[in-house]
Design an enzyme around this catalytic site. Structure first.
Site, PDB file in Angstrom:
ATOM      1  N   CYS A 290       0.800  -1.237   0.000  1.00 23.48           N
ATOM      2  CA  CYS A 290       0.000   0.000   0.000  1.00 23.48           C
ATOM      3  C   CYS A 290       0.827   1.280   0.000  1.00 23.48           C
ATOM      4  O   CYS A 290       0.793   2.042  -0.961  1.00 23.48           O
ATOM      5  CB  CYS A 290      -0.907  -0.001   1.225  1.00 23.48           C
ATOM      6  SG  CYS A 290      -2.071  -1.362   1.184  1.00 23.48           S
TER       7      CYS A 290
HETATM    8  N1  LIG Z   1      -2.636  -6.421   1.807  1.00 25.24           N
HETATM    9  C1  LIG Z   1      -3.092  -5.393   2.488  1.00 25.24           C
HETATM   10  O1  LIG Z   1      -2.811  -5.261   3.668  1.00 25.24           O
HETATM   11  C2  LIG Z   1      -4.017  -4.359   1.855  1.00 25.24           C
HETATM   12  C3  LIG Z   1      -4.590  -3.385   2.689  1.00 25.24           C
HETATM   13  C4  LIG Z   1      -5.464  -2.463   2.138  1.00 25.24           C
HETATM   14  C5  LIG Z   1      -5.739  -2.500   0.760  1.00 25.24           C
HETATM   15  N2  LIG Z   1      -5.163  -3.436  -0.031  1.00 25.24           N
HETATM   16  C6  LIG Z   1      -5.524  -3.445  -1.455  1.00 25.24           C
HETATM   17  O2  LIG Z   1      -6.350  -4.574  -1.727  1.00 25.24           O
HETATM   18  C7  LIG Z   1      -6.107  -5.069  -3.043  1.00 25.24           C
HETATM   19  C8  LIG Z   1      -5.737  -6.550  -2.982  1.00 25.24           C
HETATM   20  O3  LIG Z   1      -4.523  -6.673  -2.251  1.00 25.24           O
HETATM   21  P1  LIG Z   1      -4.027  -8.051  -1.657  1.00 25.24           P
HETATM   22  O4  LIG Z   1      -2.966  -7.704  -0.683  1.00 25.24           O
HETATM   23  O5  LIG Z   1      -5.153  -8.898  -1.202  1.00 25.24           O
HETATM   24  O6  LIG Z   1      -3.371  -8.715  -2.980  1.00 25.24           O
HETATM   25  P2  LIG Z   1      -2.896 -10.239  -3.150  1.00 25.24           P
HETATM   26  O7  LIG Z   1      -1.881 -10.227  -4.232  1.00 25.24           O
HETATM   27  O8  LIG Z   1      -2.582 -10.836  -1.822  1.00 25.24           O
HETATM   28  O9  LIG Z   1      -4.202 -10.988  -3.670  1.00 25.24           O
HETATM   29  C9  LIG Z   1      -4.807 -10.732  -4.873  1.00 25.24           C
HETATM   30  C10 LIG Z   1      -5.431 -12.020  -5.401  1.00 25.24           C
HETATM   31  O10 LIG Z   1      -6.112 -11.707  -6.606  1.00 25.24           O
HETATM   32  C11 LIG Z   1      -5.916 -12.769  -7.521  1.00 25.24           C
HETATM   33  N3  LIG Z   1      -6.172 -12.268  -8.859  1.00 25.24           N
HETATM   34  C12 LIG Z   1      -5.402 -11.503  -9.646  1.00 25.24           C
HETATM   35  N4  LIG Z   1      -6.036 -11.237 -10.808  1.00 25.24           N
HETATM   36  C13 LIG Z   1      -7.236 -11.853 -10.750  1.00 25.24           C
HETATM   37  C14 LIG Z   1      -8.335 -11.958 -11.624  1.00 25.24           C
HETATM   38  N5  LIG Z   1      -8.316 -11.363 -12.826  1.00 25.24           N
HETATM   39  N6  LIG Z   1      -9.413 -12.682 -11.244  1.00 25.24           N
HETATM   40  C15 LIG Z   1      -9.405 -13.289 -10.026  1.00 25.24           C
HETATM   41  N7  LIG Z   1      -8.420 -13.221  -9.137  1.00 25.24           N
HETATM   42  C16 LIG Z   1      -7.333 -12.514  -9.503  1.00 25.24           C
HETATM   43  C17 LIG Z   1      -4.491 -13.203  -7.273  1.00 25.24           C
HETATM   44  O11 LIG Z   1      -4.265 -14.516  -7.747  1.00 25.24           O
HETATM   45  C18 LIG Z   1      -4.410 -13.092  -5.735  1.00 25.24           C
HETATM   46  O12 LIG Z   1      -4.792 -14.304  -5.115  1.00 25.24           O
HETATM   47  C19 LIG Z   1      -5.016  -4.170  -3.628  1.00 25.24           C
HETATM   48  O13 LIG Z   1      -5.614  -3.139  -4.360  1.00 25.24           O
HETATM   49  C20 LIG Z   1      -4.344  -3.599  -2.391  1.00 25.24           C
HETATM   50  O14 LIG Z   1      -3.757  -2.338  -2.664  1.00 25.24           O
HETATM   51  C21 LIG Z   1      -4.317  -4.375   0.482  1.00 25.24           C
END
Ligand SMILES: NC(=O)c1ccc[n+]([C@@H]2O[C@H](COP(=O)([O-])OP(=O)(O)OC[C@H]3O[C@@H](n4cnc5c(N)ncnc54)[C@H](O)[C@@H]3O)[C@@H](O)[C@H]2O)c1
Length: 452
Positions: A290
């Site tokens: 983030c």
């Molecule tokens: N990790 C955190 O602490 C956090 C906190 C706040 C916001 N966010 C936001 O949340 C969002 C997700 O982050 P995350 O940490 O969970 O990411 P991540 O990489 O852990 O998980 C994303 C998942 O999406 C899947 N994916 C990718 N493309 C896809 C598609 N076309 N169809 C289906 N699945 C698909 C991937 O295989 C993966 O399992 C991002 O925008 C991030 O900025 C994350």
């Protein structure tokens, strides 16, 4: 909006709310990562039947076998969710059976440091053929203001074969869209997930009310805002606030080092002020998905409006410099012991971007290891959360976790992540030189410690 349209929308809203109350609403979550999987478990805890969608076959198989690939989520939690009907799938045609679909896919930066929207556009393209009347689609991925309306909605409208239209404030439509940012703080044990207020902005009143009803079932407080763009901007303000304040203390730390003042003592003293001050701490550089990434989504979008986001750029510059500062500090510390970095054995403690978590995305440790290796150091690492580190989007380490048994063999032990599991007194006692980027050795006095 004409009154008969309001009535139809109102009756849809009542039906949706009643499905939420009776837990008969089917919830689909796209992206079973750090955000999507815990969210799925929250809904499942509240007795919703949840389906997790992902394009990663290994994740889908692991979940369906009752396993977990995230350290803090126990397989027992996945198995308990399965008892409530949770399953994972790569089959997007199942989206048709869902009442609400929540999108939690990555939003990284590309090689030019610009928003990589391919995951959002890819997901929208996968949803569109299976869109049906009455669907509520919520985007949670962090992104620039305007994404929901300008990127997500057009793909959903153009790609669905039945010509379904989104409902807006101006026009009643067939499906509903909202944005609701994720606010997870990995590793934070002090605030229960349920107690973190959830901001929601719908494209119209119906979307806002349905999304609020959905999230009210798992969060104690929902905070409605007037538009998806306001919700998108809220998330960016929160992260930019952190990014800028961390840059400020990082800069002050470097000045304090020159002046011989202890920045940690200063922050502790300033924190006693009961108003108008919030403590932020210096470190080896920003990490995680983030804070190093999201602000640049806004600075990119701002250019469309002939606007230069100077605070974001300056904070980025200061924070990006920190891993270089750490390496310079190691060089200086070795030099004071008549040693060159070239050929020295350096053990990096902690790979994760923050303590007690198993996430190394954008971790400053990766940059630091690369910089140390470029200068000829023989680098090893230890991290209780990573037995092996291979290839990622921006690194290719192929390294195994070293043992902590022979600390005296290293010319320098470099603390990059202050995991709670480490016995810092023992580390200082046994290592020849400890360079500490986190104040992990606070309270330990030894000439072998260099705090940087
Ligand atoms: N990790 C955190 O602490 C956090 C906190 C706040 C916001 N966010 C936001 O949340 C969002 C997700 O982050 P995350 O940490 O969970 O990411 P991540 O990489 O852990 O998980 C994303 C998942 O999406 C899947 N994916 C990718 N493309 C896809 C598609 N076309 N169809 C289906 N699945 C698909 C991937 O295989 C993966 O399992 C991002 O925008 C991030 O900025 C994350």
């Amino acid at each position: 909006m004409p009154s008969e349209v309001k009535t139809i929308a109102g009756s849809f809203s009542q039906q949706f709310n009643s499905k939420i109350q009776t837990r008969t609403a089917r919830v689909g979550i796209i992206g079973m990562g750090y955000v999507g999987l815990p969210l799925a478990l929250l809904f499942s805890d509240q007795k919703f039947v949840v389906t997790g969608f992902d394009i990663d076959a290994r994740k889908v198989t692991t979940l369906n076998q009752g396993g977990s690939y995230i350290h803090r989520i126990l397989p027992a939690e996945i198995k308990a969710a399965q008892q409530s009907g949770f399953l994972a799938t790569e089959d997007f045609s199942r989206l048709r059976d869902m009442d609400a679909v929540i999108i939690c896919v990555p939003t990284p930066l590309d090689e030019y440091h610009e928003p990589d929207m391919s995951y959002i556009t890819g997901t929208a393209t996968s949803i569109a053929p299976h869109l049906r009347s009455g669907h509520l689609i919520v985007l949670e991925s962090t992104t620039y203001p305007g994404t929901t309306e300008e990127v997500l909605v057009p793909i959903l409208e153009k790609g669905n074969p039945r010509g379904l239209k989104v409902s807006t404030k101006q026009r009643a439509g067939d499906f509903f869209v909202a944005f609701s940012p994720e606010r997870e703080d990995p590793g934070n044990q002090s605030v229960a997930r349920r107690d973190i207020p959830k901001v929601v902005g719908g494209l119209d009143q119906q979307a806002s009310e349905s999304a609020a009803a959905l999230y009210n079932s798992i969060f104690n407080r929902v905070v409605p805002v007037s538009t998806p763009a306001a919700a998108e901007m809220t998330k960016l303000l929160e992260n930019i606030y952190r990014c800028v304040n961390i840059a400020l203390v990082n800069e002050l730390k470097m000045l304090c080092l020159r002046m011989g003042v202890d920045i940690w003592e200063v922050i502790a003293a300033a924190s006693t002020k009961p108003f108008g001050f919030q403590a932020f701490y210096p470190g080896p550089g920003l990490g995680g998905h983030c804070i190093p990434v999201d602000p640049f989504y806004l600075s990119w979008k701002a250019k469309e409006f002939d606007f230069h986001t100077r605070f974001i750029e300056l904070a980025g510059e200061v924070n990006l410099h920190m891993p270089y500062h750490v390496v310079d500090s190691v060089i200086e510390a070795l030099n004071a012991r008549k040693k060159a970095l070239n050929g020295s054995k350096v053990l990096v403690l902690g790979l994760a971007y923050k303590k007690d978590i198993d996430d190394l995305r954008e971790s400053p440790s990766l940059t630091i290891i690369e910089l140390l290796q470029k200068q000829g150091a023989q680098v090893s690492y230890h991290d209780p959360y990573f037995a092996f580190v291979g290839r990622g989007r921006k690194y290719d380490l192929q390294m195994k976790c070293a043992s902590l048994e022979n600390l005296g063999e290293y010319d320098c032990v470099l603390i990059v992540t202050d995991h709670s599991d480490y016995d810092y007194r023992r580390i200082v006692r046994e290592a020849k030189l400890v360079v500490d980027t986190r104040n992990a050795t606070k309270g330990i006095n030894s000439p072998n410690i260099v705090r940087c």
